[in-house]
Write an enzyme that holds these catalytic residues in place. Structure first.
Site, mmCIF file in Angstrom:
data_model
loop_
_atom_site.group_PDB
_atom_site.id
_atom_site.type_symbol
_atom_site.label_atom_id
_atom_site.label_comp_id
_atom_site.label_asym_id
_atom_site.label_seq_id
_atom_site.Cartn_x
_atom_site.Cartn_y
_atom_site.Cartn_z
ATOM 1 N N SER A 19 37.672 40.766 40.007
ATOM 2 C CA SER A 19 36.292 40.301 39.852
ATOM 3 C C SER A 19 35.845 39.452 41.031
ATOM 4 O O SER A 19 34.651 39.392 41.344
ATOM 5 C CB SER A 19 36.160 39.497 38.557
ATOM 6 O OG SER A 19 36.504 40.276 37.436
ATOM 7 N N TYR A 48 41.236 38.892 36.981
ATOM 8 C CA TYR A 48 40.309 37.933 37.580
ATOM 9 C C TYR A 48 40.186 38.141 39.088
ATOM 10 O O TYR A 48 39.101 38.055 39.674
ATOM 11 C CB TYR A 48 40.802 36.530 37.253
ATOM 12 C CG TYR A 48 39.811 35.412 37.446
ATOM 13 C CD1 TYR A 48 38.452 35.646 37.649
ATOM 14 C CD2 TYR A 48 40.237 34.084 37.395
ATOM 15 C CE1 TYR A 48 37.555 34.606 37.801
ATOM 16 C CE2 TYR A 48 39.346 33.037 37.542
ATOM 17 C CZ TYR A 48 38.008 33.299 37.749
ATOM 18 O OH TYR A 48 37.125 32.267 37.898
ATOM 19 N N ASP A 50 35.131 27.074 45.754
ATOM 20 C CA ASP A 50 35.202 26.692 44.345
ATOM 21 C C ASP A 50 36.621 26.774 43.800
ATOM 22 O O ASP A 50 36.868 26.356 42.667
ATOM 23 C CB ASP A 50 34.298 27.592 43.503
ATOM 24 C CG ASP A 50 32.834 27.189 43.597
ATOM 25 O OD1 ASP A 50 32.520 26.305 44.422
ATOM 26 O OD2 ASP A 50 32.009 27.752 42.858
ATOM 27 N N HIS A 107 32.360 22.275 41.448
ATOM 28 C CA HIS A 107 32.081 21.670 42.748
ATOM 29 C C HIS A 107 33.030 22.255 43.776
ATOM 30 O O HIS A 107 34.036 22.882 43.442
ATOM 31 C CB HIS A 107 32.221 20.145 42.693
ATOM 32 C CG HIS A 107 33.592 19.669 42.304
ATOM 33 N ND1 HIS A 107 34.657 19.646 43.170
ATOM 34 C CD2 HIS A 107 34.069 19.182 41.125
ATOM 35 C CE1 HIS A 107 35.724 19.168 42.559
ATOM 36 N NE2 HIS A 107 35.395 18.884 41.316
ATOM 37 N N ASN A 122 49.608 37.249 35.238
ATOM 38 C CA ASN A 122 48.479 37.726 36.036
ATOM 39 C C ASN A 122 48.218 36.872 37.263
ATOM 40 O O ASN A 122 48.298 37.346 38.379
ATOM 41 C CB ASN A 122 47.208 37.775 35.186
ATOM 42 C CG ASN A 122 47.035 39.089 34.459
ATOM 43 O OD1 ASN A 122 47.821 40.014 34.637
ATOM 44 N ND2 ASN A 122 46.018 39.174 33.629
ATOM 45 N N GLU A 123 47.856 35.618 37.044
ATOM 46 C CA GLU A 123 47.421 34.791 38.160
ATOM 47 C C GLU A 123 47.519 33.306 37.852
ATOM 48 O O GLU A 123 47.501 32.879 36.700
ATOM 49 C CB GLU A 123 45.980 35.122 38.576
ATOM 50 C CG GLU A 123 44.904 34.669 37.618
ATOM 51 C CD GLU A 123 44.658 35.582 36.448
ATOM 52 O OE1 GLU A 123 44.762 35.082 35.298
ATOM 53 O OE2 GLU A 123 44.361 36.769 36.646
ATOM 54 N N ASP A 141 44.960 42.375 25.824
ATOM 55 C CA ASP A 141 45.697 41.898 26.990
ATOM 56 C C ASP A 141 46.041 40.418 26.877
ATOM 57 O O ASP A 141 47.091 39.979 27.357
ATOM 58 C CB ASP A 141 44.885 42.151 28.257
ATOM 59 C CG ASP A 141 44.806 43.634 28.607
ATOM 60 O OD1 ASP A 141 45.760 44.365 28.282
ATOM 61 O OD2 ASP A 141 43.804 44.060 29.191
ATOM 62 N N GLY A 142 45.174 39.628 26.247
ATOM 63 C CA GLY A 142 45.470 38.211 26.064
ATOM 64 C C GLY A 142 46.705 37.993 25.222
ATOM 65 O O GLY A 142 47.535 37.126 25.519
ATOM 66 N N THR A 148 44.205 43.553 38.908
ATOM 67 C CA THR A 148 43.116 44.258 38.226
ATOM 68 C C THR A 148 42.422 43.356 37.211
ATOM 69 O O THR A 148 41.651 43.845 36.380
ATOM 70 C CB THR A 148 43.654 45.509 37.506
ATOM 71 O OG1 THR A 148 44.777 45.150 36.698
ATOM 72 C CG2 THR A 148 44.081 46.565 38.513
#
Length: 292
Positions: A193, A190, A177, A158, A147-148, A73-74, A188
Site C-alpha cells: 500500500s 502494508y 511519517d 507528525h 509481515n512487517e 489473515d489477522g 503484499t
C-alpha cells in the site's frame, strides 16, 4: 488415518461468531477420521465442546503436528508468531476478508484438507523479523513480526527524523511519517500500500519502505535478510512506537534505538498441492491477467 499427521490443533478467533461453525465442523470431522485433536481453549469454551482436549497456542505448538487456523489473515498472523517457535506445520481456512495467507475455501475445506492430510501439499519456510527497543545497559523489549515492523508516531501524526544503519554502517537519514520494514510475506500487505515492491516468498530479503517522505529522492530499499537494521532518532521524543503486524506496539523512550533482524526460527506454512503464488496475486490483489 495416515502417518503424515497424528495430532492436529484447531486455532483462530474469527471476527464473526457465525464463523465458529467452521471450527465445529472441522473438530467433528477430524475426530471422526481418528485424529487426536487439540482445540484452542477460547474456541472450545465458545463452542461449549464437551470432553475435548484443549490447549494454549504454545501447547498446541508443542504437541501437535499440524495447526489449522480458521479465520482471516489477522488470525493467521497472531497465531503464527507463536507457532513459528515450534516444529509444527500451519495451514489456514479463510473466514476473513482477503485471506492471502489462509488458502482453504471454507465451502470446500474438507476435501482440500483431506488431500493435505494425505501428504499432498506444498511446504514453505517463511522467516520472521525480531524487533528490539533498547538502550545501552538497559533491558530490551522484544517482539516479532510475520509481515512487517513499522516505525510511526504514537497518537498524533507528525514527521519523524531518524537515521538508518545497516550492519552498523550509516545508510540514510530521513524525515517522513515513518518506515515500514517488511518480510517477503509482508510485501503484499502494508508495504504494498505504501508503494513497496512485491517479493516472492522464497527470497532472503527485507524491504525498507518510507512512509510519506519529505523529499523527492526517497525510494524503497531491498537488503539481504541477514542484515541488522538500527534506527536512531535525531530529536528525542517520547511519542514514537514500533508496531509488529499491526497487532503489537512497543513504545520508544528517549535515548533508545530500534534493532530489527531476522529471527532464528521460521514459520512452516503449507498450502494445497494446486497452490500458485502468482494465481493468489491475481485473485486476491487483481494482478495482471493473461492476454493470450
Amino acid at each position: 488415518m495416515n502417518n503424515h499427521f497424528k495430532c492436529i490443533g484447531i486455532v483462530g478467533h474469527p471476527r464473526h461468531p457465525t464463523a465458529l461453525t467452521t471450527h465445529e465442523m472441522l473438530y467433528r470431522w477430524l475426530c471422526k477420521k481418528g485424529y487426536e485433536v487439540i482445540v484452542e481453549q477460547q474456541i472450545a469454551h465458545e463452542l461449549q465442546l464437551k470432553n475435548v482436549k484443549t490447549g494454549t497456542l504454545a501447547e498446541i505448538g508443542q504437541l501437535a503436528d499440524l495447526a489449522v487456523v480458521v479465520g482471516g489473515d489477522g488470525n493467521m498472523l497472531g497465531a503464527a508468531r507463536t507457532l513459528a517457535r515450534y516444529d509444527i506445520k500451519v495451514i489456514g481456512i479463510n473466514r476473513g476478508n482477503l485471506g492471502f495467507l489462509t488458502d482453504l475455501d471454507p465451502d470446500n475445506a474438507q476435501q482440500q484438507l483431506a488431500d493435505v492430510l494425505e501428504g499432498h501439499y506444498i511446504s514453505e519456510k517463511r522467516f520472521l523479523l525480531e524487533a528490539q527497543v533498547c538502550q545501552q545497559d538497559c533491558q530490551k523489549r522484544i517482539s516479532t513480526a510475520i509481515n512487517e515492523v513499522v516505525l510511526h508516531p504514537g497518537k498524533v501524526a507528525h514527521m519523524i527524523e531518524f537515521e538508518v544503519y545497516i550492519d552498523e554502517i550509516f545508510a540514510f537519514s530521513q524525515r517522513s511519517d515513518g518506515l515500514i520494514i517488511s518480510t517477503p510475506t509482508g510485501s503484499t500487505a502494508y508495504s504494498l500500500s505504501a508503494g513497496g515492491p512485491i517479493l516472492t516468498p522464497s527470497l532472503d530479503a527485507i524491504t525498507l519502505v518510507p512512509m510519506f517522505p519529505h523529499t523527492l529522492s526517497a525510494r524503497p530499499l531491498v537488503i539481504n535478510s541477514s542484515s541488522t537494521i538500527r534506527l536512531r532518532f535525531s530529536h528525542r521524543r517520547n511519542d514514537l512506537e514500533i508496531s509488529c503486524d499491526s497487532q503489537i506496539a512497543l513504545p520508544i523512550q528517549e535515548g533508545e534505538d530500534v534493532l530489527i533482524r531476522r529471527c532464528d526460527y521460521h514459520l512452516n506454512l503449507i498450502h494445497p498441492k494446486d497452490y500458485s503464488y502468482f494465481n493468489t496475486l491475481s485473485t486476491k490483489l487483481g494482478w495482471s491477467k493473461k492476454l493470450f
